[in-house]
Design a protein around this motif. Structure first.
Motif, PDB file in Angstrom:
ATOM      1  N   LEU A 279      30.037 -20.018 -49.545  1.00 50.82           N
ATOM      2  CA  LEU A 279      29.284 -18.931 -49.159  1.00 50.82           C
ATOM      3  C   LEU A 279      28.600 -18.194 -50.319  1.00 50.82           C
ATOM      4  O   LEU A 279      27.390 -18.075 -50.117  1.00 50.82           O
ATOM      5  N   LEU A 280      29.300 -18.139 -51.297  1.00 51.89           N
ATOM      6  CA  LEU A 280      28.825 -17.462 -52.654  1.00 51.89           C
ATOM      7  C   LEU A 280      27.483 -18.409 -53.177  1.00 51.89           C
ATOM      8  O   LEU A 280      26.623 -17.727 -53.363  1.00 51.89           O
ATOM      9  N   LYS A 281      27.625 -19.752 -53.092  1.00 54.87           N
ATOM     10  CA  LYS A 281      26.438 -20.642 -53.292  1.00 54.87           C
ATOM     11  C   LYS A 281      25.336 -20.470 -52.579  1.00 54.87           C
ATOM     12  O   LYS A 281      24.253 -20.698 -53.010  1.00 54.87           O
ATOM     13  N   ASN A 282      25.546 -19.954 -51.477  1.00 54.16           N
ATOM     14  CA  ASN A 282      24.723 -20.024 -50.299  1.00 54.16           C
ATOM     15  C   ASN A 282      24.066 -18.416 -50.155  1.00 54.16           C
ATOM     16  O   ASN A 282      23.345 -18.122 -49.582  1.00 54.16           O
ATOM     17  N   GLY A 283      24.340 -17.785 -51.392  1.00 55.55           N
ATOM     18  CA  GLY A 283      23.781 -16.281 -51.291  1.00 55.55           C
ATOM     19  C   GLY A 283      24.501 -15.338 -50.663  1.00 55.55           C
ATOM     20  O   GLY A 283      24.034 -14.215 -50.611  1.00 55.55           O
ATOM     21  N   HIS A 284      25.797 -15.485 -49.846  1.00 56.58           N
ATOM     22  CA  HIS A 284      26.600 -14.658 -49.007  1.00 56.58           C
ATOM     23  C   HIS A 284      27.456 -13.602 -49.927  1.00 56.58           C
ATOM     24  O   HIS A 284      27.742 -14.194 -51.054  1.00 56.58           O
ATOM     25  N   LEU A 285      27.925 -12.707 -49.338  1.00 56.65           N
ATOM     26  CA  LEU A 285      29.139 -12.021 -49.931  1.00 56.65           C
ATOM     27  C   LEU A 285      30.443 -12.398 -49.642  1.00 56.65           C
ATOM     28  O   LEU A 285      30.624 -12.860 -48.492  1.00 56.65           O
ATOM     29  N   VAL A 286      31.228 -12.209 -50.607  1.00 52.88           N
ATOM     30  CA  VAL A 286      32.782 -12.290 -50.546  1.00 52.88           C
ATOM     31  C   VAL A 286      33.390 -11.539 -51.188  1.00 52.88           C
ATOM     32  O   VAL A 286      33.208 -11.150 -52.116  1.00 52.88           O
ATOM     33  N   ALA A 287      34.443 -10.823 -50.532  1.00 51.61           N
ATOM     34  CA  ALA A 287      35.373  -9.756 -51.152  1.00 51.61           C
ATOM     35  C   ALA A 287      36.381 -10.700 -51.891  1.00 51.61           C
ATOM     36  O   ALA A 287      36.859 -11.599 -51.310  1.00 51.61           O
TER      37      ALA A 287
ATOM     38  N   LEU B 138      36.076 -20.603 -61.702  1.00 52.79           N
ATOM     39  CA  LEU B 138      35.921 -21.995 -62.350  1.00 52.79           C
ATOM     40  C   LEU B 138      35.216 -22.875 -61.617  1.00 52.79           C
ATOM     41  O   LEU B 138      34.819 -23.815 -61.938  1.00 52.79           O
ATOM     42  N   GLN B 139      35.233 -22.838 -60.295  1.00 49.83           N
ATOM     43  CA  GLN B 139      34.400 -23.709 -59.411  1.00 49.83           C
ATOM     44  C   GLN B 139      32.766 -23.410 -59.266  1.00 49.83           C
ATOM     45  O   GLN B 139      32.457 -24.166 -58.599  1.00 49.83           O
ATOM     46  N   LEU B 140      32.415 -22.090 -59.800  1.00 48.90           N
ATOM     47  CA  LEU B 140      31.092 -21.737 -59.946  1.00 48.90           C
ATOM     48  C   LEU B 140      30.521 -22.063 -61.073  1.00 48.90           C
ATOM     49  O   LEU B 140      31.067 -21.652 -62.035  1.00 48.90           O
ATOM     50  N   ASP B 141      28.869 -22.336 -61.126  1.00 47.25           N
ATOM     51  CA  ASP B 141      28.283 -22.363 -62.479  1.00 47.25           C
ATOM     52  C   ASP B 141      27.455 -21.148 -62.438  1.00 47.25           C
ATOM     53  O   ASP B 141      26.508 -21.129 -63.079  1.00 47.25           O
ATOM     54  N   PHE B 142      27.936 -19.972 -62.153  1.00 43.28           N
ATOM     55  CA  PHE B 142      27.299 -18.436 -62.081  1.00 43.28           C
ATOM     56  C   PHE B 142      28.071 -17.628 -62.109  1.00 43.28           C
ATOM     57  O   PHE B 142      29.367 -17.831 -61.621  1.00 43.28           O
ATOM     58  N   PRO B 143      27.967 -16.502 -62.766  1.00 47.30           N
ATOM     59  CA  PRO B 143      28.815 -15.198 -62.735  1.00 47.30           C
ATOM     60  C   PRO B 143      28.924 -14.617 -61.374  1.00 47.30           C
ATOM     61  O   PRO B 143      27.908 -14.738 -60.804  1.00 47.30           O
TER      62      PRO B 143
ATOM     63  N   LEU C 127      33.438  -6.672 -54.522  1.00 45.78           N
ATOM     64  CA  LEU C 127      32.518  -7.146 -53.526  1.00 45.78           C
ATOM     65  C   LEU C 127      31.475  -8.070 -54.328  1.00 45.78           C
ATOM     66  O   LEU C 127      30.834  -7.754 -54.851  1.00 45.78           O
ATOM     67  N   ALA C 128      31.812  -9.480 -54.067  1.00 43.35           N
ATOM     68  CA  ALA C 128      31.130 -10.502 -54.968  1.00 43.35           C
ATOM     69  C   ALA C 128      29.835 -11.085 -54.330  1.00 43.35           C
ATOM     70  O   ALA C 128      29.818 -11.389 -53.306  1.00 43.35           O
ATOM     71  N   ALA C 129      28.844 -11.271 -55.305  1.00 45.74           N
ATOM     72  CA  ALA C 129      27.769 -12.102 -54.890  1.00 45.74           C
ATOM     73  C   ALA C 129      27.448 -12.879 -56.340  1.00 45.74           C
ATOM     74  O   ALA C 129      27.640 -12.312 -57.580  1.00 45.74           O
TER      75      ALA C 129
ATOM     76  N   ASP D  18      18.539 -11.624 -54.381  1.00 48.99           N
ATOM     77  CA  ASP D  18      18.480 -11.365 -52.918  1.00 48.99           C
ATOM     78  C   ASP D  18      19.840 -11.222 -52.520  1.00 48.99           C
ATOM     79  O   ASP D  18      20.484 -10.322 -51.673  1.00 48.99           O
ATOM     80  N   ALA D  19      20.957 -12.206 -53.428  1.00 53.90           N
ATOM     81  CA  ALA D  19      22.271 -11.944 -52.888  1.00 53.90           C
ATOM     82  C   ALA D  19      22.886 -10.766 -53.554  1.00 53.90           C
ATOM     83  O   ALA D  19      23.733  -9.870 -52.824  1.00 53.90           O
ATOM     84  N   VAL D  20      22.528 -10.087 -54.774  1.00 52.47           N
ATOM     85  CA  VAL D  20      22.834  -8.916 -55.445  1.00 52.47           C
ATOM     86  C   VAL D  20      22.409  -7.572 -54.477  1.00 52.47           C
ATOM     87  O   VAL D  20      23.335  -6.792 -54.422  1.00 52.47           O
ATOM     88  N   LEU D  21      21.337  -7.565 -53.797  1.00 50.97           N
ATOM     89  CA  LEU D  21      20.769  -6.724 -53.106  1.00 50.97           C
ATOM     90  C   LEU D  21      21.638  -6.581 -51.817  1.00 50.97           C
ATOM     91  O   LEU D  21      21.928  -5.385 -51.343  1.00 50.97           O
ATOM     92  N   ARG D  22      22.078  -7.827 -51.161  1.00 55.20           N
ATOM     93  CA  ARG D  22      23.213  -7.456 -50.129  1.00 55.20           C
ATOM     94  C   ARG D  22      24.256  -6.718 -50.525  1.00 55.20           C
ATOM     95  O   ARG D  22      24.830  -5.981 -49.795  1.00 55.20           O
ATOM     96  N   ILE D  23      24.856  -6.561 -51.756  1.00 56.45           N
ATOM     97  CA  ILE D  23      25.853  -5.832 -52.190  1.00 56.45           C
ATOM     98  C   ILE D  23      25.558  -4.433 -51.987  1.00 56.45           C
ATOM     99  O   ILE D  23      26.404  -3.576 -51.341  1.00 56.45           O
ATOM    100  N   PHE D  24      24.640  -3.913 -52.282  1.00 62.59           N
ATOM    101  CA  PHE D  24      23.898  -2.700 -52.374  1.00 62.59           C
ATOM    102  C   PHE D  24      23.900  -2.002 -50.594  1.00 62.59           C
ATOM    103  O   PHE D  24      24.450  -1.068 -50.367  1.00 62.59           O
ATOM    104  N   LYS D  25      23.345  -2.942 -50.058  1.00 60.58           N
ATOM    105  CA  LYS D  25      23.276  -2.805 -48.565  1.00 60.58           C
ATOM    106  C   LYS D  25      24.625  -2.644 -47.978  1.00 60.58           C
ATOM    107  O   LYS D  25      24.731  -1.710 -47.238  1.00 60.58           O
TER     108      LYS D  25
END
Ligand code: TXA
Ligand code: MG
Length: 329
Positions: A16-24, A134-139, A33-35, A41-48
């Protein structure tokens, strides 16, 4: 409306996170609430999802200091000392982010830092979230996973109550160990500045550094951090802090809930009673604070009364949250 699921499936969460979605996500402090922090675009979803009225800067979460070094210019000596002692753990570091490096992905967008030259960095200690990072290559950019202004969530169920239908997945890591947000530290020349009190006490920070820190967490000042806004962390039911016997007299014609620290407030006339820690232990009280505020909010009382805790250790961070939750000072 999304169908919000709760579970422990790391593969599902990382996809989900790799595809730009949010995960708590669970952390030892509160649920976040992570993106993907590199994907605007993913970060904007957090504010929304949170209904945040403005773009406040977000903390980014990474698994280790090797990863942090890709995103910051330098790590001051004092930060190194604190990093050794308290990370992974409930401490957030404000560090200078580096300017864009052509052809690399290692640039934190201005949307995440709200235009500030510094980025807030945290290495959470929760094993499930460490594994995920550890499974992700982004913060992961992650504010607390509550609707704007309400009490922070310390269980997956709390997240569900606030964000059901707005996010696809809640990674369930059980109740949070610490229960209060991370302490935020800033570095200015030789000075260490605490900008938000939280899971690591000021005393412990000063002991580790062998020197005094500056406290800049005032509610009156123009807030650098929105956690400093007054009327943050607020219950819907009005909450008052002070001498409970006097307050109980003032609200004697209303249904009263009291939140006691330990054995105090037993002589207060109340319809509902909650206790933060049987043994009057500050760490335990911190762990139970937000869930107890939620229970008091939902019990049917018309006012919630509580007293200040001792101004030491995590008691200072707890009092800070009460001050911001209260309907008067
Ligand atoms: O324990 C925590 O810190 C939790 C978990 C999920 O990690 N997160 C959290 O995030 O409490 P949030 O958004 O509710 O609070 C983050 C605080 C805000 O007060 C924000 O203003 C401050 O960190 N902050 C973030 N980036 C900043 C920056 N670049 N400069 C100054 N303050 C910053
Ligand atoms: Mg928050």
């Amino acid at each position: 409306m999304l169908n919000t699921k709760i579970g422990t499936d790391l593969k599902y969460a990382s996809n989900l996170l790799k595809n730009g979605h949010l995960v708590a996500i669970p952390t030892e402090t509160v649920y976040g609430l992570a993106a993907n922090a590199l994907d605007e675009d993913a970060v904007l979803r957090i504010f929304k999802a949170k209904n945040r009225p403005q773009f406040n800067p977000l903390i980014i979460h990474l698994p280790d200091w090797e990863a942090v070094k890709k995103y910051v210019m330098e790590i001051p000596a004092d930060a190194e000392v604190l990093a050794k002692k308290f990370t992974p753990g409930p401490l957030t570091f404000l560090l200078k982010k580096h300017p864009p490096i052509p052809n690399t992905q290692y640039r934190i967008p201005d949307l995440v830092t709200a235009g500030s030259p510094k980025v807030a960095i945290r290495l959470p200690a929760h094993p499930l979230t460490r594994e995920l990072l550890l499974q992700l290559d982004f913060p992961l950019a992650a504010p607390s996973a509550n609707p704007f202004g309400y009490v922070s969530p310390t269980t997956a169920q709390h997240v569900f109550e606030g964000l059901n239908g707005k996010i696809p997945y809640i990674l369930d890591g059980g109740p949070c160990e610490i229960g209060l947000e991370s302490t935020i530290v800033d570095f200015d020349n030789q000075q260490v500045i605490v900008r938000r009190q939280g899971g690591v006490s000021v005393e412990d920070i000063e002991r580790a550094l062998g020197k005094k820190v500056l406290l800049k967490t005032g509610v009156e000042e123009h807030p650098v951090a929105p956690g400093q806004l007054k009327s943050h962390y607020a219950t819907a039911t009005p909450l008052f802090v002070g001498d409970a016997v006097t307050l109980a007299r003032r609200f004697s014609n209303q249904k009263i809930a009291v939140i006691a620290f330990g054995e105090n407030m037993e002589d207060v006339a109340a319809d509902f009673r909650f206790q933060l820690s049987k043994a009057a232990n500050l760490d335990e009280a911190a762990k139970h604070l937000f869930s107890t505020m939620r229970q008091a909010d939902a019990c049917g009382a018309e006012v919630i009364l509580t007293e200040w805790l001792p101004e030491e250790g995590l008691g200072r961070a707890i009092n800070d949250r009460l001050r911001r939750a209260t309907h008067e000072t």
